[in-house]
Design an enzyme around this catalytic site. Structure first.
Site, PDB file in Angstrom:
ATOM      1  CB  THR A   1      -0.783  -0.208   1.265  1.00 29.86           C
ATOM      2  OG1 THR A   1      -1.725  -0.965   1.051  1.00 29.86           O
ATOM      3  CG2 THR A   1      -1.459   1.207   1.553  1.00 29.86           C
TER       4      THR A   1
ATOM      5  NE  ARG B   1      -9.530  -6.470   3.269  1.00 26.49           N
ATOM      6  CZ  ARG B   1      -8.737  -5.805   3.437  1.00 26.49           C
ATOM      7  NH1 ARG B   1      -8.457  -4.791   2.314  1.00 26.49           N
ATOM      8  NH2 ARG B   1      -7.943  -5.808   4.409  1.00 26.49           N
TER       9      ARG B   1
ATOM     10  CG  ASP C   1      -6.351   0.081   6.837  1.00 28.58           C
ATOM     11  OD1 ASP C   1      -6.312  -0.903   5.879  1.00 28.58           O
ATOM     12  OD2 ASP C   1      -5.454   0.717   7.233  1.00 28.58           O
TER      13      ASP C   1
HETATM   14  N1  ASP Z   1      -4.147  -1.698   4.803  1.00 25.49           N
HETATM   15  C1  ASP Z   1      -4.215  -2.292   3.550  1.00 25.49           C
HETATM   16  C2  ASP Z   1      -5.691  -3.117   3.434  1.00 25.49           C
HETATM   17  O1  ASP Z   1      -5.802  -3.969   4.290  1.00 25.49           O
HETATM   18  C3  ASP Z   1      -3.338  -3.355   3.092  1.00 25.49           C
HETATM   19  C4  ASP Z   1      -1.936  -2.816   3.312  1.00 25.49           C
HETATM   20  O2  ASP Z   1      -1.643  -1.972   3.683  1.00 25.49           O
HETATM   21  O3  ASP Z   1      -0.962  -3.685   2.979  1.00 25.49           O
HETATM   22  O4  ASP Z   1      -6.466  -3.117   2.561  1.00 25.49           O
END
Ligand code: ASP
Length: 346
Positions: A212, A240, A243
């Site tokens: 991310t 889905r 956050d």
């Molecule tokens: N936080 C992100 C999510 O759960 C994934 C990530 O940060 O790697 O969608």
């Protein structure tokens, strides 16, 4: 003669004033490119170089905006664009695959000056989700738009669309295939909320491979902005949402306290309201940015088994980047113009 002297004095006064003003208004920027199992021994040197170069490019793009007197929102968007367009990160091109073999993108941006925010989720054809998040904030009366509706809005506003195949990279596809293979082998148990997303093997190595991207910036007017963009978690189920687009979960900004962008297993970050928690500890408990961020990432999240990290900065330009995983792609340019880039725990 006299007028010449007056002119010189006036010029001197203007210069001195601008110098003082510049000192009074620090600018700073911090970015991340995801946290997770990132070990030096597993990283080919060529790959590491590519990551470092891209992080540097993103930092420079955002910092250039700030240096020219631009807003923190523009800086955040500029830095994130660079990372969204790079296949190295799990955002925009190079996003991870859902359990259906598609890419669904989430993003959010927040303006710490006004507390306005924009968020999008479940996008399949938008090249730059962070820009659409900003458009939701600035061109609609809403905070969050999802899926087809968000894309309809994007179309009406004249946003650039791409074919869904644009997001696909060989590496992410192979990673997803491996996960699918493992899934078949394990007689899958119904997933519980407090279990790791599928893809984690017993050794704790994950194919989930975060990635991310996020950015927090402070501009010369003292305004803080934060933004985050992601493909979510690998092999996530249809619909889905993590956050990242949850304001206060993975993204938050408030000039009174700080700006925060998170990365990690979103389910934990949503339940801990991580980004807002850091801000609330500063606002209501009077904690420093460092103490607040450490408490949330290294204590609260760890106790829940929540893996990941965050980047944050406050109104003075203090920067923190705590993470409880083995690595986090990260970097900053601080109020003195000093650049640092990191990947591993070090
Ligand atoms: N936080 C992100 C999510 O759960 C994934 C990530 O940060 O790697 O969608």
């Amino acid at each position: 003669m006299m007028t010449g002297r007056i002119l010189r004095v006036a010029i001197f006064a203007v210069c001195a004033f601008s110098l003082l003003a510049a000192q009074d208004n620090p600018i700073a920027i911090v970015i991340h490119g995801g946290a997770g199992t990132i070990l030096r021994e597993n990283m080919p040197p060529e790959r590491e170089k590519e990551y470092r170069a891209k992080l540097e490019e993103a930092l420079n793009a955002g910092y250039a905006v700030l240096k020219q007197g631009g807003t923190s929102l523009d800086a955040v968007e500029a830095a994130i664009h660079i990372m969204e367009d790079s296949p190295l990160f799990n955002a925009g091109k190079g996003a991870v695959f859902t359990s259906e073999g598609t890419n669904e993108l989430d993003a959010a941006i927040m303006d710490g000056a006004t507390l306005n925010a924009g968020a999008v989720a479940g996008l399949k054809r938008i090249k730059s989700p962070i820009t659409l998040a900003r458009w939701v904030m600035e061109k609609s009366p809403h905070v969050m738009m999802i899926g087809d509706g968000a894309e309809q809005f994007a179309k009406e506003q004249g946003m650039e669309f791409v074919d869904p195949s644009y997001f696909k990279t060989e590496q992410r596809w192979n990673q997803w295939m491996r996960m699918k293979e493992r899934e078949k082998q394990q007689q899958s148990q119904p997933a519980k909320q407090d279990s790791k997303p599928q893809g984690f093997n017993d050794a704790g190595m994950d194919d989930h491979k975060f990635g991310t991207v996020g950015c927090v910036a402070l501009d010369k007017n003292g305004n803080i902005a934060a933004g985050t963009s992601t493909g979510g978690t690998s092999n996530k189920k249809y619909g889905r949402v993590g956050d990242v687009p949850i304001i206060g979960g993975g993204t938050y900004a408030n000039n009174k306290t700080c700006g925060v962008s998170c990365t990690g297993t979103g389910e934990y970050f949503i339940r801990s309201v991580v980004a807002h928690d850091v801000s609330a500890l500063m606002e209501y408990e009077g904690m420093s940015l460092k103490d607040a961020a450490n408490l949330v990432v290294m204590d609260k999240l760890v106790k829940m088994n929540g893996d990941g990290g965050l980047i944050a900065l406050d109104a003075k330009g203090n920067i923190v980047m705590p993470f409880n995983t083995s690595g986090m792609y990260r970097g900053y340019i601080d109020v003195n113009g000093k650049m640092e880039i990191g990947i591993y725990k070090e």
